[in-house]
Design a protein around this motif. Structure first.
Motif, PDB file in Angstrom:
ATOM      1  N   VAL A  59       0.830  -1.196   0.000  1.00 25.66           N
ATOM      2  CA  VAL A  59       0.000   0.000   0.000  1.00 25.66           C
ATOM      3  C   VAL A  59       0.868   1.252   0.000  1.00 25.66           C
ATOM      4  N   HIS A  60       0.440   2.242  -0.769  1.00 24.63           N
ATOM      5  CA  HIS A  60       1.081   3.561  -0.738  1.00 24.63           C
ATOM      6  C   HIS A  60       0.123   4.487   0.004  1.00 24.63           C
ATOM      7  N   VAL A  61       0.549   4.967   1.145  1.00 23.06           N
ATOM      8  CA  VAL A  61      -0.291   5.820   1.990  1.00 23.06           C
ATOM      9  C   VAL A  61      -0.056   7.282   1.639  1.00 23.06           C
ATOM     10  N   VAL A  62      -1.132   7.998   1.383  1.00 23.24           N
ATOM     11  CA  VAL A  62      -1.058   9.442   1.216  1.00 23.24           C
ATOM     12  C   VAL A  62      -1.562  10.046   2.522  1.00 23.24           C
ATOM     13  N   HIS A  63      -0.663  10.665   3.255  1.00 20.27           N
ATOM     14  CA  HIS A  63      -0.953  11.256   4.557  1.00 20.27           C
ATOM     15  C   HIS A  63      -1.459  12.677   4.333  1.00 20.27           C
ATOM     16  N   VAL A  64      -2.760  12.877   4.494  1.00 22.21           N
ATOM     17  CA  VAL A  64      -3.383  14.172   4.231  1.00 22.21           C
ATOM     18  C   VAL A  64      -3.490  14.953   5.539  1.00 22.21           C
ATOM     19  N   VAL A  65      -2.882  16.127   5.576  1.00 19.34           N
ATOM     20  CA  VAL A  65      -2.943  16.968   6.777  1.00 19.34           C
ATOM     21  C   VAL A  65      -3.627  18.291   6.436  1.00 19.34           C
ATOM     22  N   ARG A  66      -4.292  18.830   7.449  1.00 18.20           N
ATOM     23  CA  ARG A  66      -4.942  20.139   7.326  1.00 18.20           C
ATOM     24  C   ARG A  66      -4.728  20.878   8.637  1.00 18.20           C
ATOM     25  N   ASP A  67      -4.665  22.184   8.577  1.00 19.91           N
ATOM     26  CA  ASP A  67      -4.489  22.985   9.778  1.00 19.91           C
ATOM     27  C   ASP A  67      -5.493  22.529  10.841  1.00 19.91           C
ATOM     28  N   PRO A  68      -5.022  22.134  12.022  1.00 15.61           N
ATOM     29  CA  PRO A  68      -5.941  21.602  13.041  1.00 15.61           C
ATOM     30  C   PRO A  68      -7.004  22.592  13.488  1.00 15.61           C
ATOM     31  N   ARG A  69      -6.717  23.895  13.377  1.00 12.68           N
ATOM     32  CA  ARG A  69      -7.718  24.889  13.749  1.00 12.68           C
ATOM     33  C   ARG A  69      -8.889  24.867  12.773  1.00 12.68           C
ATOM     34  N   ALA A  70      -8.592  24.645  11.488  1.00 11.99           N
ATOM     35  CA  ALA A  70      -9.654  24.520  10.491  1.00 11.99           C
ATOM     36  C   ALA A  70     -10.414  23.207  10.676  1.00 11.99           C
ATOM     37  N   VAL A  71      -9.684  22.140  11.011  1.00  9.81           N
ATOM     38  CA  VAL A  71     -10.320  20.838  11.231  1.00  9.81           C
ATOM     39  C   VAL A  71     -11.274  20.913  12.426  1.00  9.81           C
ATOM     40  N   ALA A  72     -10.815  21.512  13.520  1.00  8.01           N
ATOM     41  CA  ALA A  72     -11.652  21.632  14.712  1.00  8.01           C
ATOM     42  C   ALA A  72     -12.898  22.471  14.427  1.00  8.01           C
ATOM     43  N   HIS A  73     -12.728  23.517  13.652  1.00  8.43           N
ATOM     44  CA  HIS A  73     -13.868  24.370  13.281  1.00  8.43           C
ATOM     45  C   HIS A  73     -14.893  23.554  12.492  1.00  8.43           C
ATOM     46  N   SER A  74     -14.423  22.696  11.593  1.00  9.15           N
ATOM     47  CA  SER A  74     -15.318  21.874  10.783  1.00  9.15           C
ATOM     48  C   SER A  74     -16.059  20.841  11.631  1.00  9.15           C
ATOM     49  N   TRP A  75     -15.363  20.249  12.602  1.00 11.56           N
ATOM     50  CA  TRP A  75     -15.988  19.231  13.457  1.00 11.56           C
ATOM     51  C   TRP A  75     -17.083  19.816  14.336  1.00 11.56           C
ATOM     52  N   ARG A  76     -17.080  21.125  14.574  1.00 16.09           N
ATOM     53  CA  ARG A  76     -18.111  21.753  15.399  1.00 16.09           C
ATOM     54  C   ARG A  76     -19.381  22.045  14.607  1.00 16.09           C
ATOM     55  N   ARG A  77     -19.305  21.978  13.295  1.00 13.65           N
ATOM     56  CA  ARG A  77     -20.462  22.312  12.475  1.00 13.65           C
ATOM     57  C   ARG A  77     -21.516  21.203  12.511  1.00 13.65           C
ATOM     58  N   THR A  78     -22.758  21.598  12.319  1.00  8.93           N
ATOM     59  CA  THR A  78     -23.844  20.629  12.182  1.00  8.93           C
ATOM     60  C   THR A  78     -24.064  20.364  10.698  1.00  8.93           C
ATOM     61  N   VAL A  79     -23.819  19.125  10.288  1.00  9.06           N
ATOM     62  CA  VAL A  79     -23.948  18.729   8.888  1.00  9.06           C
ATOM     63  C   VAL A  79     -24.843  17.495   8.816  1.00  9.06           C
ATOM     64  N   ALA A  80     -25.848  17.543   7.975  1.00  2.73           N
ATOM     65  CA  ALA A  80     -26.761  16.407   7.830  1.00  2.73           C
ATOM     66  C   ALA A  80     -26.163  15.348   6.916  1.00  2.73           C
TER      67      ALA A  80
END
Length: 299
Positions: free
Chosen positions: A149-170
């Motif tokens: 397997v070739h793993v592509v490690h995708v990273v994003r600014d954790p502040r943006a990630v945390a902001h996204s996790w707080r959103r309500t998405v259906a």
């Protein structure tokens, strides 16, 4: 049971949810000879048992693509197969085990994924399959189990990630809200998943790191470089400037974007910069955040 005649090359997208793995999978899936499968780790519960829709819109049991994959890999999808794999996952595929990936049932667990990958490649007429399961523990299991397997490690600014996790998405599958996490929990999970993927690279696995911000600000150059790194065709006629055109994909599970078809605008979401918890997340994710190039506290 029909066994696939050739072994597929596997690209595994790893990282914490809300980091852009579904977008990257959809883009890679537009390359010739590549079959995006969605989050295969959830195929057993959400596809086989839950009958949730494939990315094509058909319920998983009715999707011709996945029906053929099941026949080739296991002689058909069954409840006992799915519950058995979920039981194996509970015993084998755990983040706490990544420091020592050894278990008597590891081979059986990995063998099931290998069959899905190979059957999907043969059904799609593809050389490469993309699994966007994200979980570092599954990536460790696949590597320890002998899957090339070739793993592509995708990273994003954790502040943006945390902001996204707080959103309500259906969830488009049933309208229920997707899981929400608080900033502290997101920060801890962000660190744990990224550290586990870093460990995989130190163990000699093929790992290529990609920043979400680079992908959306310069999609053509970033995707071209990644395709070349993965040994995939690097022509991108489906990307024009900051717009990508997506076709239907047979993805078993994943972010709601897996259902998107047509033109998609690629741009940074900067709304996190006015969020109330960015300082807390910045503190909890330092110094790993700085290692990935995300500097500053609130900027």
């Amino acid at each position: 049971m029909t066994h696939p005649s050739t072994a597929a090359r596997v690209v595994f997208l790893g990282g914490l949810g809300r980091s852009g793995t579904t977008l990257l999978e959809r883009l890679l899936g537009e390359l010739p000879g590549v079959a995006p499968l969605g989050e295969v780790v959830h195929l057993w519960a959400r596809g086989v048992l839950g009958a949730e829709p494939c990315g094509c819109g058909e319920p998983f049991p009715d999707c011709p693509f996945w029906r053929e994959v099941g026949e080739r890999a296991f002689g058909g999808w069954t409840e006992s197969l799915a519950t058995g794999l979920l039981d194996l996952r509970q015993r084998v595929d755990r983040t706490r085990r990544v420091l020592r990936v050894r278990h008597p049932d590891l081979a059986a667990y990995v063998r099931a994924y290998r069959r899905v990958y190979d059957a999907a490649a043969e059904t799609a007429g593809a050389r490469v399959v993309v699994d966007s399961s994200k979980h570092a523990s599954l990536a460790h299991c696949l590597a320890a189990g002998g899957v090339p397997v070739h793993v592509v490690h995708v990273v994003r600014d954790p502040r943006a990630v945390a902001h996204s996790w707080r959103r309500t998405v259906a969830r488009p599958e049933d309208g229920r809200p997707m899981t929400r996490w608080g900033p502290a929990r997101t920060a801890l999970h962000w660190s744990a998943q990224n550290l586990a993927l870093d460990l995989l690279a130190r163990r000699g696995a093929q790992v290529t790191r990609l920043r979400y911000e680079d992908l959306v600000t310069d999609p053509h150059a970033t995707l071209t470089a990644l395709a070349q790194r993965l040994g995939l065709p690097a022509a991108l006629p489906f990307v024009t400037g900051s717009t990508a055109r997506l076709t239907t994909a047979h993805t078993a599970s994943g972010n709601p974007m897996r259902f998107t078809v047509g033109p998609v605008g690629l741009a940074l979401d900067e709304s996190w910069r006015s969020g109330p918890h960015r300082g807390l997340v910045a503190a909890l994710t330092w110094p790993l955040r700085r290692r990935y190039g995300y500097r500053g506290v609130t900027a």
